[in-house]
Design a protein around this motif. Structure first.
Motif, PDB file in Angstrom:
ATOM      1  N   THR A  87       1.030  -1.206   0.207  1.00  0.00           N
ATOM      2  CA  THR A  87      -0.254   0.100  -0.055  1.00  0.00           C
ATOM      3  C   THR A  87       0.745   0.937   0.309  1.00  0.00           C
ATOM      4  O   THR A  87       1.721   1.269   0.139  1.00  0.00           O
ATOM      5  CB  THR A  87      -0.686   0.158   1.051  1.00  0.00           C
ATOM      6  N   VAL A  88      -0.091   2.461  -1.148  1.00  0.00           N
ATOM      7  CA  VAL A  88       1.344   3.568  -1.150  1.00  0.00           C
ATOM      8  C   VAL A  88       0.174   4.811  -0.466  1.00  0.00           C
ATOM      9  O   VAL A  88      -0.591   4.841  -1.411  1.00  0.00           O
ATOM     10  CB  VAL A  88       1.659   3.699  -2.239  1.00  0.00           C
ATOM     11  N   THR A  89       0.173   5.565   1.108  1.00  0.00           N
ATOM     12  CA  THR A  89      -0.594   6.537   1.172  1.00  0.00           C
ATOM     13  C   THR A  89       0.457   7.542   0.763  1.00  0.00           C
ATOM     14  O   THR A  89       1.482   8.206   1.170  1.00  0.00           O
ATOM     15  CB  THR A  89      -1.226   6.362   1.628  1.00  0.00           C
ATOM     16  N   ILE A  95       5.128  10.492   2.292  1.00  0.00           N
ATOM     17  CA  ILE A  95       4.448   9.433   1.291  1.00  0.00           C
ATOM     18  C   ILE A  95       4.958   8.558   2.400  1.00  0.00           C
ATOM     19  O   ILE A  95       5.831   8.162   2.316  1.00  0.00           O
ATOM     20  CB  ILE A  95       5.404   9.145   0.348  1.00  0.00           C
ATOM     21  N   LYS A  96       3.494   7.042   2.503  1.00  0.00           N
ATOM     22  CA  LYS A  96       3.770   6.560   3.393  1.00  0.00           C
ATOM     23  C   LYS A  96       3.998   5.231   2.250  1.00  0.00           C
ATOM     24  O   LYS A  96       2.713   4.680   1.572  1.00  0.00           O
ATOM     25  CB  LYS A  96       3.601   6.147   4.837  1.00  0.00           C
ATOM     26  N   VAL A  97       5.143   3.736   2.858  1.00  0.00           N
ATOM     27  CA  VAL A  97       5.367   2.664   1.657  1.00  0.00           C
ATOM     28  C   VAL A  97       4.403   1.665   2.667  1.00  0.00           C
ATOM     29  O   VAL A  97       5.792   1.587   3.574  1.00  0.00           O
ATOM     30  CB  VAL A  97       6.162   2.829   1.051  1.00  0.00           C
ATOM     31  N   GLU A  98       3.833   0.877   2.400  1.00  0.00           N
ATOM     32  CA  GLU A  98       3.984  -1.153   3.625  1.00  0.00           C
ATOM     33  C   GLU A  98       4.579  -1.840   2.199  1.00  0.00           C
ATOM     34  O   GLU A  98       3.701  -1.978   1.360  1.00  0.00           O
ATOM     35  CB  GLU A  98       2.332  -0.696   4.122  1.00  0.00           C
ATOM     36  N   PHE A  99       4.977  -2.588   2.989  1.00  0.00           N
ATOM     37  CA  PHE A  99       5.543  -3.599   1.821  1.00  0.00           C
ATOM     38  C   PHE A  99       4.615  -4.514   2.411  1.00  0.00           C
ATOM     39  O   PHE A  99       4.592  -4.984   3.699  1.00  0.00           O
ATOM     40  CB  PHE A  99       6.971  -3.731   2.085  1.00  0.00           C
TER      41      PHE A  99
END
Length: 248
Positions: A87-89, A95-99
């Motif tokens: 997810t990219v928010t 910008i927060k990137v979760e893998f």
């Protein structure tokens, strides 16, 4: 910014060019060679490459790609276990990137290399403004300087590139078979603001899937007077074209 590697000698330039490599991992649309699947999205493509020399101060890096429509986040770790964006928010200027959580039985090589994860620029993010990128999986944050202006719309599938640090590191985005990513043969500065990158010729019997996927390749160059308005010439492996390396 003045390019910090411009005083290194030609031997170091050859060393850096010789050890640059790339690979594409985790493409969800990789299918058999006899199939013609739909195009994969950049959110599903991750890549990796060894860095030139020892990595003594690894930090997150980021680069604009594809006219600001996509971003590459550079992290450090095992070259065989590249993070895949889930997810990219966008929250304000961050910008927060979760893998994606890796499988519990995933085997990883014990090397320590930079890897680039490519994802679509989140809705609402302006490529002409300064942004920060964070991820709960890695310490620190990556700074993504705003572009002076939004680049002109590039043709679909055209190669693009962007700087991810001020030491000559850049990411090249190309499109093609996910199972046959291009491999860098050589990189050199051919002028104060010109770089020539040659991809290696693939083996004649190489079997490739027939999908159209994003492949991000990391490369390094020295000998430039700066990293502003640098033109990149790409040749080899059926890839030909020029593009300006985004960022400065």
């Amino acid at each position: 910014h003045t390019f910090s590697g411009m005083n290194q000698d030609g031997g170091m330039r050859k060393l850096k060019a010789a050890i640059v490599a790339s690979a594409v991992l985790g493409l969800a649309f990789t299918l058999g060679a006899c199939a013609t699947p739909p195009a994969a999205t950049p959110d599903e493509g991750t890549v990796q490459s060894p860095a030139p020399g020892d990595v003594t101060d690894p930090q997150l890096g980021a680069a604009w790609l594809d006219g600001g429509k996509h971003i590459a986040l550079v992290t450090y770790g095992s070259s065989s276990c590249v993070p895949v964006a889930d997810t990219v928010t966008l929250e304000g200027d961050t910008i927060k990137v979760e893998f994606v959580e890796p499988p519990a039985d995933q085997m990883c090589t014990a090397d320590f290399a930079p890897r680039a994860t490519v994802f679509a620029t989140p809705e609402g993010a302006d490529p002409t403004t300064d942004l920060k990128i964070v991820t709960p999986d890695f310490e620190g944050e990556a700074s993504l300087a705003g572009l002076r202006e939004t680049p002109a719309e590039a043709p679909a599938g055209a190669p693009s590139a962007g700087w991810f640090d001020d030491k000559g590191g850049f990411v090249v985005l190309t499109w093609g078979s996910s199972s046959c990513p291009p491999v860098v043969d050589s990189v050199e500065a051919t002028g104060d603001a010109d770089v020539a990158l040659v991809f290696a010729t693939p083996a004649a019997d190489q079997a490739c899937t027939r999908d159209m996927a994003p492949r991000a390749t990391m490369a390094y160059v020295d000998g430039l007077s700066s990293q502003v308005d640098v033109t990149l010439l790409l040749t080899g492996d059926n890839i030909t074209g020029t593009t300006v390396i985004l960022g400065s």
